[in-house]
Design a protein around this motif. Structure first.
Motif, PDB file in Angstrom:
ATOM      1  N   SER A 547       0.847  -1.179  -0.058  1.00 48.90           N
ATOM      2  CA  SER A 547      -0.037   0.035  -0.103  1.00 48.90           C
ATOM      3  C   SER A 547       0.714   1.186  -0.092  1.00 48.90           C
ATOM      4  CB  SER A 547      -0.738   0.080   1.200  1.00 48.90           C
ATOM      5  OG  SER A 547      -0.153  -0.019   2.490  1.00 48.90           O
ATOM      6  N   ALA A 548       2.111   1.215   0.502  1.00 50.63           N
ATOM      7  CA  ALA A 548       2.936   2.216   0.832  1.00 50.63           C
ATOM      8  C   ALA A 548       3.807   2.654  -0.645  1.00 50.63           C
ATOM      9  CB  ALA A 548       3.826   2.237   1.720  1.00 50.63           C
ATOM     10  N   PHE A 549       3.707   1.511  -1.789  1.00 51.49           N
ATOM     11  CA  PHE A 549       4.735   1.869  -2.959  1.00 51.49           C
ATOM     12  C   PHE A 549       3.801   1.766  -3.926  1.00 51.49           C
ATOM     13  CE2 PHE A 549       6.770  -0.614   0.675  1.00 51.49           C
ATOM     14  CZ  PHE A 549       7.597   0.427   1.053  1.00 51.49           C
ATOM     15  N   THR A 550       4.327   2.276  -5.221  1.00 55.53           N
ATOM     16  CA  THR A 550       3.780   2.177  -6.477  1.00 55.53           C
ATOM     17  C   THR A 550       4.466   1.861  -7.603  1.00 55.53           C
ATOM     18  OG1 THR A 550       5.054   4.489  -7.117  1.00 55.53           O
ATOM     19  CG2 THR A 550       2.756   4.671  -6.014  1.00 55.53           C
ATOM     20  N   THR A 551       5.854   1.360  -7.481  1.00 59.14           N
ATOM     21  CA  THR A 551       6.313   0.718  -8.462  1.00 59.14           C
ATOM     22  C   THR A 551       7.277  -0.428  -8.047  1.00 59.14           C
ATOM     23  OG1 THR A 551       8.402   2.288  -8.642  1.00 59.14           O
ATOM     24  CG2 THR A 551       6.398   2.715 -10.077  1.00 59.14           C
ATOM     25  N   ILE A 552       7.495  -1.424  -9.055  1.00 57.60           N
ATOM     26  CA  ILE A 552       8.479  -2.187  -8.762  1.00 57.60           C
ATOM     27  C   ILE A 552       9.492  -2.213  -9.742  1.00 57.60           C
ATOM     28  CG2 ILE A 552       7.240  -4.247 -10.095  1.00 57.60           C
ATOM     29  CD1 ILE A 552       8.521  -6.035  -8.178  1.00 57.60           C
ATOM     30  N   ASN A 553      10.887  -2.154  -9.312  1.00 58.29           N
ATOM     31  CA  ASN A 553      11.944  -1.468 -10.225  1.00 58.29           C
ATOM     32  C   ASN A 553      13.123  -2.542 -10.339  1.00 58.29           C
ATOM     33  OD1 ASN A 553      11.154   1.554 -10.423  1.00 58.29           O
ATOM     34  ND2 ASN A 553      10.756   0.636  -8.366  1.00 58.29           N
ATOM     35  N   PHE A 554      13.995  -2.507 -11.542  1.00 55.18           N
ATOM     36  CA  PHE A 554      15.047  -3.370 -11.375  1.00 55.18           C
ATOM     37  C   PHE A 554      15.671  -3.098 -12.807  1.00 55.18           C
ATOM     38  CE2 PHE A 554      10.933  -5.483 -12.491  1.00 55.18           C
ATOM     39  CZ  PHE A 554      11.108  -5.736 -13.914  1.00 55.18           C
ATOM     40  N   ALA A 555      16.643  -3.589 -12.802  1.00 52.10           N
ATOM     41  CA  ALA A 555      17.722  -3.313 -14.045  1.00 52.10           C
ATOM     42  C   ALA A 555      17.963  -4.888 -14.624  1.00 52.10           C
ATOM     43  CB  ALA A 555      18.987  -2.597 -13.882  1.00 52.10           C
ATOM     44  N   LEU A 556      18.183  -4.842 -15.945  1.00 49.67           N
ATOM     45  CA  LEU A 556      18.081  -6.125 -16.608  1.00 49.67           C
ATOM     46  C   LEU A 556      19.417  -6.072 -17.704  1.00 49.67           C
ATOM     47  CD1 LEU A 556      14.522  -7.678 -17.069  1.00 49.67           C
ATOM     48  CD2 LEU A 556      16.214  -8.043 -15.064  1.00 49.67           C
ATOM     49  N   TYR A 557      20.033  -7.202 -17.814  1.00 51.58           N
ATOM     50  CA  TYR A 557      21.105  -7.140 -18.739  1.00 51.58           C
ATOM     51  C   TYR A 557      20.988  -8.413 -19.677  1.00 51.58           C
ATOM     52  CZ  TYR A 557      25.608  -6.846 -21.683  1.00 51.58           C
ATOM     53  OH  TYR A 557      26.569  -6.781 -22.548  1.00 51.58           O
ATOM     54  N   SER A 558      20.681  -8.487 -21.023  1.00 52.04           N
ATOM     55  CA  SER A 558      20.842  -9.696 -21.687  1.00 52.04           C
ATOM     56  C   SER A 558      22.011  -9.574 -22.922  1.00 52.04           C
ATOM     57  CB  SER A 558      19.501 -10.075 -22.399  1.00 52.04           C
ATOM     58  OG  SER A 558      19.659 -11.213 -23.392  1.00 52.04           O
ATOM     59  N   GLU A 559      22.845 -10.388 -23.298  1.00 50.02           N
ATOM     60  CA  GLU A 559      23.789 -10.162 -24.212  1.00 50.02           C
ATOM     61  C   GLU A 559      23.116 -10.129 -25.550  1.00 50.02           C
ATOM     62  OE1 GLU A 559      27.396  -9.194 -25.703  1.00 50.02           O
ATOM     63  OE2 GLU A 559      27.121  -9.426 -23.695  1.00 50.02           O
ATOM     64  N   ASN A 560      22.106 -10.974 -25.964  1.00 52.63           N
ATOM     65  CA  ASN A 560      21.559 -11.194 -27.152  1.00 52.63           C
ATOM     66  C   ASN A 560      19.984 -10.712 -26.983  1.00 52.63           C
ATOM     67  OD1 ASN A 560      23.849 -12.750 -28.215  1.00 52.63           O
ATOM     68  ND2 ASN A 560      23.050 -14.307 -27.111  1.00 52.63           N
ATOM     69  N   GLY A 561      19.415 -10.034 -26.159  1.00 57.33           N
ATOM     70  CA  GLY A 561      18.148  -9.773 -26.132  1.00 57.33           C
ATOM     71  C   GLY A 561      17.326 -10.677 -25.817  1.00 57.33           C
ATOM     72  N   THR A 562      16.249 -10.428 -25.081  1.00 50.38           N
ATOM     73  CA  THR A 562      15.311 -11.284 -25.005  1.00 50.38           C
ATOM     74  C   THR A 562      13.879 -10.806 -24.493  1.00 50.38           C
ATOM     75  OG1 THR A 562      14.857 -13.640 -23.698  1.00 50.38           O
ATOM     76  CG2 THR A 562      15.899 -11.767 -22.343  1.00 50.38           C
ATOM     77  N   SER A 563      13.033 -11.606 -23.733  1.00 49.11           N
ATOM     78  CA  SER A 563      11.741 -11.090 -23.176  1.00 49.11           C
ATOM     79  C   SER A 563      11.508 -12.045 -21.955  1.00 49.11           C
ATOM     80  CB  SER A 563      10.753 -11.316 -24.086  1.00 49.11           C
ATOM     81  OG  SER A 563      10.567 -12.570 -24.487  1.00 49.11           O
ATOM     82  N   VAL A 564      10.898 -11.403 -20.908  1.00 51.08           N
ATOM     83  CA  VAL A 564      10.868 -11.856 -19.628  1.00 51.08           C
ATOM     84  C   VAL A 564       9.292 -11.504 -19.294  1.00 51.08           C
ATOM     85  CG1 VAL A 564      13.121 -11.893 -18.916  1.00 51.08           C
ATOM     86  CG2 VAL A 564      11.667  -9.993 -18.420  1.00 51.08           C
ATOM     87  N   LEU A 565       8.692 -12.259 -18.425  1.00 51.86           N
ATOM     88  CA  LEU A 565       7.396 -12.152 -17.986  1.00 51.86           C
ATOM     89  C   LEU A 565       7.710 -11.469 -16.386  1.00 51.86           C
ATOM     90  CD1 LEU A 565       4.182 -12.438 -17.779  1.00 51.86           C
ATOM     91  CD2 LEU A 565       4.723 -14.590 -16.887  1.00 51.86           C
ATOM     92  N   LEU A 566       6.874 -10.575 -15.879  1.00 54.36           N
ATOM     93  CA  LEU A 566       7.188 -10.154 -14.796  1.00 54.36           C
ATOM     94  C   LEU A 566       5.847 -10.645 -13.996  1.00 54.36           C
ATOM     95  CD1 LEU A 566       8.187  -8.563 -12.044  1.00 54.36           C
ATOM     96  CD2 LEU A 566       7.075  -6.228 -13.173  1.00 54.36           C
ATOM     97  N   ALA A 567       5.928 -11.246 -12.950  1.00 53.41           N
ATOM     98  CA  ALA A 567       4.503 -11.660 -12.168  1.00 53.41           C
ATOM     99  C   ALA A 567       4.778 -11.608 -10.833  1.00 53.41           C
ATOM    100  CB  ALA A 567       4.153 -13.090 -12.596  1.00 53.41           C
ATOM    101  N   LEU A 568       3.588 -11.365 -10.213  1.00 54.50           N
ATOM    102  CA  LEU A 568       3.721 -11.287  -8.602  1.00 54.50           C
ATOM    103  C   LEU A 568       2.917 -12.241  -7.999  1.00 54.50           C
ATOM    104  CD1 LEU A 568       3.272  -7.429  -8.157  1.00 54.50           C
ATOM    105  CD2 LEU A 568       5.386  -8.405  -8.734  1.00 54.50           C
ATOM    106  N   ASN A 569       3.350 -12.756  -7.123  1.00 58.44           N
ATOM    107  CA  ASN A 569       2.704 -13.721  -6.221  1.00 58.44           C
ATOM    108  C   ASN A 569       2.063 -14.895  -6.945  1.00 58.44           C
ATOM    109  OD1 ASN A 569       2.967 -11.767  -4.260  1.00 58.44           O
ATOM    110  ND2 ASN A 569       1.019 -11.060  -4.342  1.00 58.44           N
ATOM    111  N   GLY A 570       2.732 -15.448  -7.820  1.00 59.56           N
ATOM    112  CA  GLY A 570       2.672 -16.563  -8.737  1.00 59.56           C
ATOM    113  C   GLY A 570       1.491 -16.367  -9.578  1.00 59.56           C
ATOM    114  N   ASN A 571       0.984 -15.229  -9.884  1.00 61.91           N
ATOM    115  CA  ASN A 571      -0.150 -14.936 -10.625  1.00 61.91           C
ATOM    116  C   ASN A 571       0.406 -14.556 -12.009  1.00 61.91           C
ATOM    117  OD1 ASN A 571      -2.615 -14.248 -11.996  1.00 61.91           O
ATOM    118  ND2 ASN A 571      -3.388 -12.771 -10.484  1.00 61.91           N
ATOM    119  N   ASN A 572       0.517 -15.620 -13.045  1.00 66.12           N
ATOM    120  CA  ASN A 572       1.215 -14.996 -14.262  1.00 66.12           C
ATOM    121  C   ASN A 572       0.163 -14.444 -15.155  1.00 66.12           C
ATOM    122  OD1 ASN A 572       3.436 -16.343 -13.045  1.00 66.12           O
ATOM    123  ND2 ASN A 572       3.709 -18.054 -14.618  1.00 66.12           N
TER     124      ASN A 572
END
Length: 778
Positions: A547-572
């Motif tokens: 309730s006290a936060f608005t965003t989830i933040n991180f930095a990512l690096y991929s040598e060849n580029g890719t795509s990832v799924l961000l999911a919270l609490n197991g809810n894909n």
């Protein structure tokens, strides 16, 4: 010669016959000239009339007329007079009578009975025959309290032998068996003190709904308890079972009880079992029992069957991890405890620095880095690559100073740690933060350390395992500790920066949390070599209040580029797919509202590969509401807006309705020199429209991305984004006072024709936001 041989054979036959008769007279002295079977002996013995009549009524008298050999323990009439059997049904009565009969190969005379367990013809769980405990030490007793009647035993019959006894052999429950055998008398006392008598005596008969039925019990012998009490006496001064706190004693006994299964030796040997305590122990194929301690035990007696389960005697009291560790806490000094816990790097360093006597004798609180933390430390400092490199007296003194920076004089449990400075035996201070469990060293560029495992006791102190080697300002230069090229971010709630914060767990894969080969900021990053569709999974069992936060933040690096799924609490299903460009660090700031599906706490999050191919990802500066420096300009396969003008043939002449649009605003810029300022009028439901480029379709790309900033004072702005000029699209919230990068799979948009790109205010309030870095990626 032929006559002499025949004569010899006749004489031999006569001698053998006489010898056989003598043996029969010795073995069956009461057979007489009219041999009788056991049933007939019962029928003709007045003092056994009640037993005989009971057998007739149960239609069991025919059993004892068979030619099979039996040993029968026959209660005399007086025994029945003293017992109330009126409440037994037909099946229970038959089982009671059967408990007096042994099916044997040879007759069991009083002189041949031996101490131990024999199966009767009565049955318990799974149809197993109940055990009868015979004790021949002194007066022979059966199941502890029934004795042979003097001069009324060894009644021979054609099908066995009958012994008159002075009591009824009621089918025994587990507790009855424990009580009957003096070798388990200490276990019996412990059961009573711990309040477990009801559990071990309840049967299916007395409690049909008993969820514990049946039981498998590993009962320690008296000698096993004697050894256990010796350990407790050395650790705590407890000399008797009564000295042990009831909750401790109960937890120990619950390590010996398995509920819901009647596991005989053939079923339990070679398996792992989970008892009532919840801590798994194993039984080898040879009957060796292994628990949380360092000493194994052995099954010494097996398959003692009762009406509510089975007992296996063991020569060791099995310990839970908590009890075993508490004993070690009181018996091992700090040096021994550190060795016991496997902190080999710290011990090797302490031995080289001459600190072993200090650890053995002084009362200290020791913040001990894990072996992995030492490996990371040695890979970062520039003047030493291993402990062997500390060679000169000055260098060894430096190593001693580093270790003493992890020691505090006196004993501090984790609950005694308070916010603020903590003086070390080296002389410099650490700063402790109770909210995060983090220790901050005096050297500003060294990583903080978090408490990973706390309150590991020793006879002269306390150990807390920490995630990093702590470096003081006094030692940093001599160690060659580098000054990082970039500083770290500031967090509303830190999850990872140089180390994973305490309270978090890692599942699914095994990342390297102390990677130094590719770092976005600070000293370490997370490196994950993953297979297709594997993920970084980080969890927190207590949950983080969102309730006290608005965003989830991180930095990512991929040598060849890719795509990832961000999911919270197991809810894909509520997750968001993010495109990670090739060969560069990219910061992501995702609104929690976009991926939380209404959840109010964060218990875990995953960043899962969506490419379907194996690869390597680096992760850094993970947290909630992270404030970072200017982000690098993104790279798009199809840019729409980067700076001042639209790109790739898109048109800014459409503008839109219900507001004013400034295409080259410099008030709030994510990077570069300008952004688009959107000022929505009240009650206008206004929208910014960007005209589509000729011959371009969004379905040719995988993700649509842009960044947005909510003007201070405007509050959260609900926005509807679409790619085809309709009112069907993706909803999101623009956060007030910070830039947020949004990345959506193109497949989430109902219309991908790209007739126009529309950013529509879906509230009736006037709002001002800024848009920057719009584009598509593959």
């Amino acid at each position: 010669m032929k006559l002499n041989k025949i004569y010899y054979l006749l004489i031999l036959a006569m001698i053998t016959s006489l010898s056989s008769c003598e043996d029969d007279d010795d073995l069956y002295p009461q057979l007489g000239e009219d041999p009788r079977n056991i049933n007939e002996v019962l029928a003709e013995t007045a003092d056994l009339s009640v037993l005989y009549q009971s057998l007739v009524e149960a239609e069991m008298d025919s059993l004892l007329r068979e030619t099979t050999t039996y040993t029968v323990f026959a209660p005399r009439n007086a025994a029945f007079d003293q017992a109330d059997l009126s409440g037994l049904d037909q099946e229970e009565r038959e089982n009671l009578l059967s408990n007096h009969v042994l099916s044997t190969v040879t007759a069991d005379f009083a002189s041949t009975l031996s101490t131990g367990y024999r199966p009767t013809m009565a049955t318990g769980p799974n149809g197993n025959f109940l055990s009868l405990y015979i004790n021949t030490e002194g007066e022979t007793t059966l199941n502890g309290d029934v004795s042979l009647v003097t001069e009324s035993s060894n009644k021979g019959a054609t099908n066995g032998v009958l012994h008159v006894v002075d009591g009824i052999l009621t089918p025994p429950a587990i507790l009855d068996h424990v009580e009957a055998n003096n070798q388990f008398s200490t276990f019996m006392e412990a059961v009573e003190l711990a309040g477990l008598t009801d559990m071990l005596s309840a049967t299916e008969v007395t409690d049909a709904e008993n969820p514990d039925y049946p039981l498998t019990v590993f009962a320690p012998t008296n000698a096993a308890f004697e050894n256990f009490l010796g350990d407790l006496n050395g650790a705590f001064g407890w000399t008797t079972l009564a000295d042990i706190p009831t909750d401790v004693l109960r937890s120990v006994l619950e390590q010996h009880v398995i509920t819901g299964s009647n596991l005989i030796s053939a079923e339990v040997f070679g398996t792992e079992q989970t008892p009532v305590s919840g801590e798994v122990f194993s039984v080898s194929a040879q009957g060796v029992v292994s628990d949380a301690s360092y000493t194994d035990g052995n099954v010494t007696v097996q398959d003692i069957q009762g009406t509510n389960g089975v007992i296996h005697g063991v020569d060791k009291v099995m310990l839970t991890e908590a009890v075993f560790q508490s004993i070690l806490d009181e018996t091992l000094n700090l040096k021994e405890r550190i060795e016991d816990r496997g902190y080999t790097s710290f011990i090797a360093a302490a031995e080289k620095a001459g600190l072993m006597e200090t650890l053995e004798t002084e009362e200290l609180t020791a913040f001990i880095p894990s072996n992995a933390a030492f490996d990371s430390f040695l890979s970062v400092i520039e003047n030493f690559e291993s402990l062997e490199d500390f060679e000169t007296p000055e260098e060894i003194e430096l190593l001693k100073s580093v270790l003493e920076y992890h020691l505090h004089e006196g004993r501090l449990m984790s609950s005694s740690l308070t916010d603020g400075p903590l003086t070390t035996t080296q002389g410099d201070e650490l700063i402790f933060d109770t909210a995060t469990g983090r220790l901050t060293p005096s050297y500003e560029f060294a990583p903080k350390a978090t408490l990973e495992t706390t309150n590991i006791g020793a006879s002269n102190g306390i150990i807390h395992q920490i995630s990093n080697v702590l470096v003081s300002a006094e030692d940093a230069e001599a160690l060659g500790y580098p000054v990082p090229a970039t500083g770290g971010p500031e967090y509303g709630y830190e999850i990872y920066h140089d180390a994973l914060n305490p309270g978090f767990w890692v599942g699914w894969t095994s990342p390297d949390f102390a990677n130094t080969e590719n770092v976005y900021s600070g000293n370490n990053s997370i490196k994950l070599d993953y297979a297709a569709y594997e993920a970084l999974q980080i969890g927190n069992d207590e949950g983080i209040d969102l309730s006290a936060f608005t965003t989830i933040n991180f930095a990512l690096y991929s040598e060849n580029g890719t795509s990832v799924l961000l999911a919270l609490n197991g809810n894909n299903d509520a997750g968001q797919v993010l495109s990670v460009p090739a060969g560069e660090w990219t910061e992501f700031s995702i609104p929690i509202a976009n991926v939380s599906d209404g959840a109010t706490t964060l218990t875990q999050f995953v960043l899962q590969d969506q490419s379907g191919e194996a690869g390597t990802l680096y992760y850094d500066q993970i947290g909630l509401d992270v404030t970072v420096g200017e982000a690098p300009a993104p790279t798009f396969a199809l840019p729409v807006y980067l700076d001042e003008e639209t790109e790739s043939g898109f048109q800014n002449t459409w503008n839109g309705w219900g507001g004013t649009w400034t295409w080259n605003s410099t008030e709030q810029v994510q990077n570069g020199t300008s952004s688009i300022k959107l000022e929505y009028f009240a009650d206008s439901w206004g929208a910014l429209q960007i005209g589509g480029a000729e011959g371009v379709n969004a379905s040719d790309y995988s993700t649509f991305e842009f960044s947005a900033y909510g003007a201070p004072g405007s509050g959260t702005t609900p926005l509807l984004v679409n790619l085809g000029g309709s009112d069907d699209g993706v909803s999101l919230d623009v956060i007030e006072g910070e830039w947020t990068t949004y990345s959506f799979p193109v497949s989430q948009f109902p219309d991908t024709s790209l007739g126009e790109i529309r950013f529509k205010n879906t509230s009736a309030e006037a709002r001002t936001i800024f848009i920057d870095n719009i584009g598509f990626n593959n």
